[in-house]
Design an enzyme around this catalytic site. Structure first.
Site, PDB file in Angstrom:
ATOM      1  N   ASN A 150       0.799  -1.221   0.000  1.00 44.39           N
ATOM      2  CA  ASN A 150       0.000   0.000   0.000  1.00 44.39           C
ATOM      3  C   ASN A 150       0.832   1.271   0.000  1.00 44.39           C
ATOM      4  O   ASN A 150       0.385   2.307  -0.466  1.00 44.39           O
ATOM      5  CB  ASN A 150      -0.971   0.014   1.197  1.00 44.39           C
ATOM      6  CG  ASN A 150      -0.321  -0.415   2.484  1.00 44.39           C
ATOM      7  OD1 ASN A 150       0.215  -1.514   2.594  1.00 44.39           O
ATOM      8  ND2 ASN A 150      -0.353   0.464   3.469  1.00 44.39           N
ATOM      9  N   GLN A 179      -4.900  -3.725  -2.206  1.00 47.35           N
ATOM     10  CA  GLN A 179      -4.445  -2.646  -3.103  1.00 47.35           C
ATOM     11  C   GLN A 179      -4.322  -3.099  -4.551  1.00 47.35           C
ATOM     12  O   GLN A 179      -4.171  -2.272  -5.447  1.00 47.35           O
ATOM     13  CB  GLN A 179      -3.089  -2.087  -2.620  1.00 47.35           C
ATOM     14  CG  GLN A 179      -3.156  -1.368  -1.298  1.00 47.35           C
ATOM     15  CD  GLN A 179      -3.936  -0.057  -1.343  1.00 47.35           C
ATOM     16  OE1 GLN A 179      -4.270   0.469  -2.415  1.00 47.35           O
ATOM     17  NE2 GLN A 179      -4.252   0.493  -0.179  1.00 47.35           N
ATOM     18  N   CYS A 325       2.215   8.181  13.481  1.00 54.63           N
ATOM     19  CA  CYS A 325       2.377   8.858  14.756  1.00 54.63           C
ATOM     20  C   CYS A 325       2.199   7.841  15.881  1.00 54.63           C
ATOM     21  O   CYS A 325       1.090   7.412  16.164  1.00 54.63           O
ATOM     22  CB  CYS A 325       1.338   9.965  14.879  1.00 54.63           C
ATOM     23  SG  CYS A 325       1.719  11.105  16.182  1.00 54.63           S
TER      24      CYS A 325
HETATM   25  N1  PLP Z   1      -4.603  -4.321   3.497  1.00 55.08           N
HETATM   26  C1  PLP Z   1      -4.064  -3.311   2.786  1.00 55.08           C
HETATM   27  C2  PLP Z   1      -2.898  -3.587   1.903  1.00 55.08           C
HETATM   28  C3  PLP Z   1      -4.581  -2.023   2.878  1.00 55.08           C
HETATM   29  O1  PLP Z   1      -4.028  -1.024   2.189  1.00 55.08           O
HETATM   30  C4  PLP Z   1      -5.689  -1.800   3.734  1.00 55.08           C
HETATM   31  C5  PLP Z   1      -6.228  -0.428   3.907  1.00 55.08           C
HETATM   32  O2  PLP Z   1      -5.533   0.543   3.774  1.00 55.08           O
HETATM   33  C6  PLP Z   1      -6.230  -2.889   4.432  1.00 55.08           C
HETATM   34  C7  PLP Z   1      -5.667  -4.131   4.291  1.00 55.08           C
HETATM   35  C8  PLP Z   1      -7.419  -2.714   5.345  1.00 55.08           C
HETATM   36  O3  PLP Z   1      -8.591  -2.561   4.608  1.00 55.08           O
HETATM   37  P1  PLP Z   1      -9.889  -1.954   5.326  1.00 55.08           P
HETATM   38  O4  PLP Z   1      -9.641  -0.509   5.510  1.00 55.08           O
HETATM   39  O5  PLP Z   1     -11.012  -2.222   4.374  1.00 55.08           O
HETATM   40  O6  PLP Z   1     -10.058  -2.691   6.597  1.00 55.08           O
END
Ligand code: PLP
Length: 393
Positions: A150, A179, A325
């Site tokens: 991400n 992602q 943070c």
């Molecule tokens: N996994 C990845 C790679 C993510 O980027 C995110 C959210 O940013 C999540 C899991 C979690 O997803 P959710 O916000 O739908 O719980």
């Protein structure tokens, strides 16, 4: 002030086409799909269609799709199911750069007696395949590795990894594809991946809905227990309108994937090149040959990411920094730390993440504002002054 939204890996705008299908579900098709009467039956039909649409995007069968409340729930459900199905195996493998949805759950499982291997990555954020394969044994219940990171957009070769780790004795392979889904081609039909997580709000559906792909024949245990929804695999009344929205969003993602990989990628590349050309002491993070088309993680040495974000916000620009943070101090993200990005650069890291909503004008705005912002911040930075003095010596 015009908003320049470049934080689509955090969340996306709900697409108009998605809203158009979602609203009648809230207003008119309000029955509980579990009810015996006609309002229940009326609600069941769009639910089935959504399942078919999600399955189609993944090259899966509708019965292999389980709806959840988010990507996090999908991740927890997958790991929990793998451990429950293989009670004799107490070993988990994941990477050091997973989303907290996987990392934190694995850390918690360690406290409950499981052994977890957190596989390292290199400077480009690529997973160390030798370390990964060396860690697998007959003890391994689940290997959970994200499809795309991400923060940097780095894509992991999960299909190759799934095949290999299972041949080495791992019971289950799960991928957090939150992602990746909608941005790159995914076909579960000829894949060794057992489970895959996705989340609606990363692909222009609302927040609070996700799905878990579970390959037919994979042993499964529910994470939420109660009613018989989702064929007893996930209790709780379905988030009907959001599931319908997710279905439509998956259909749209398939239609727009080509644009994501051409126009959006070209915008990202223009942004990246423009910033590198005009801002000294900057570099891009991640595997440049194998990245999501929409993501740019860029480090500006000797400045604070949070200060950059605040100043960009004055111009309407929304992005993310590479810091989290924690306990009052700004720590560089665990992803950048795992990659070995120097402290002075990790702190000044910004993630721009684009979507099909972005335009050339958005990129022009950033290219116009950001060089001046970095210049201003560096004039105030003791680290920059020190680095310049050291250079002059
Ligand atoms: N996994 C990845 C790679 C993510 O980027 C995110 C959210 O940013 C999540 C899991 C979690 O997803 P959710 O916000 O739908 O719980």
């Amino acid at each position: 002030m015009r908003t320049v939204y470049l934080d689509n890996n955090a969340t996306t705008r709900v697409a108009d086409e998605v809203l158009d299908e979602m609203i009648p579900c809230l207003r008119d098709v309000y029955g509980n799909p579990s009810s015996m009467h006609h309002k229940g039956a009326e609600a069941g039909e769009p639910l089935n269609r959504a399942r078919e649409r999600v399955a189609r995007l993944l090259g899966a069968q509708p019965e292999e799709i389980l709806f959840t409340s988010c990507g996090t729930e999908s991740d927890s459900t997958a790991i929990n199911a793998a451990l429950a199905a293989h009670p004799d195996k107490k070993h988990i493998i994941t990477t050091m750069v997973e989303h907290p949805a996987v990392l934190t759950y694995c850390e918690d499982l360690e406290k409950k007696g499981y052994r977890t291997t957190f596989v390292p990555v290199d400077r480009q954020g690529r997973v160390d395949l030798n370390a990964l394969y060396a860690a697998v044994s007959e003890e391994t219940a689940v290997v959970s590795i994200m499809w795309a990171n991400n923060e940097t957009g780095t894509i992991f070769p999960v299909e190759e990894i799934a095949k290999k780790v299972k041949s080495l004795g791992a019971a289950v392979f799960h991928t957090d594809a939150v992602q990746a889904v909608g941005k790159i081609d995914i076909n579960m039909a000829d894949s060794a991946i057992d489970m895959l997580s996705l989340s609606g709000h990363k692909l222009h559906a609302p927040k609070g809905v996700g799905a878990l792909y579970i390959r037919k024949g994979t042993k499964f245990a529910p994470f939420l227990m109660g009613g018989h929804q989702e064929k007893g695999r996930r209790a709780g009344t379905e988030n009907h309108s959001s599931i319908v929205a997710l279905g439509r969003a998956c259909e749209l993602a398939a239609e727009k994937m080509e644009e994501e990989n051409t126009r959006v990628k070209a915008l990202r590349d223009r942004l990246e090149k423009g910033l590198l050309d005009t801002i000294p002491n900057s570099f891009v993070n991640g595997d440049l040959d194998n990245r999501l088309p929409n993501t740019c993680s860029i480090s500006f040495e000797y400045v604070e990411g949070e200060a950059i974000l605040l100043m960009m916000n004055e111009f309407g620009i929304c992005a993310s920094s590479g810091s989290a943070c924690t306990s009052g101090s700004l720590e560089p993200s665990h992803v950048l730390r795992a990659m070995g990005i120097p402290f002075t650069a990790a702190h000044g890291t910004i993630r721009f993440s684009l979507s099909i909503d972005n335009t050339d004008e958005d990129i022009d705005t950033v290219l116009k504002c950001l060089p001046g912002i970095i210049h201003t911040l560096r004039q105030m930075s003791p680290f920059w002054a020190e680095a310049m003095a050291a250079n002059a010596e």
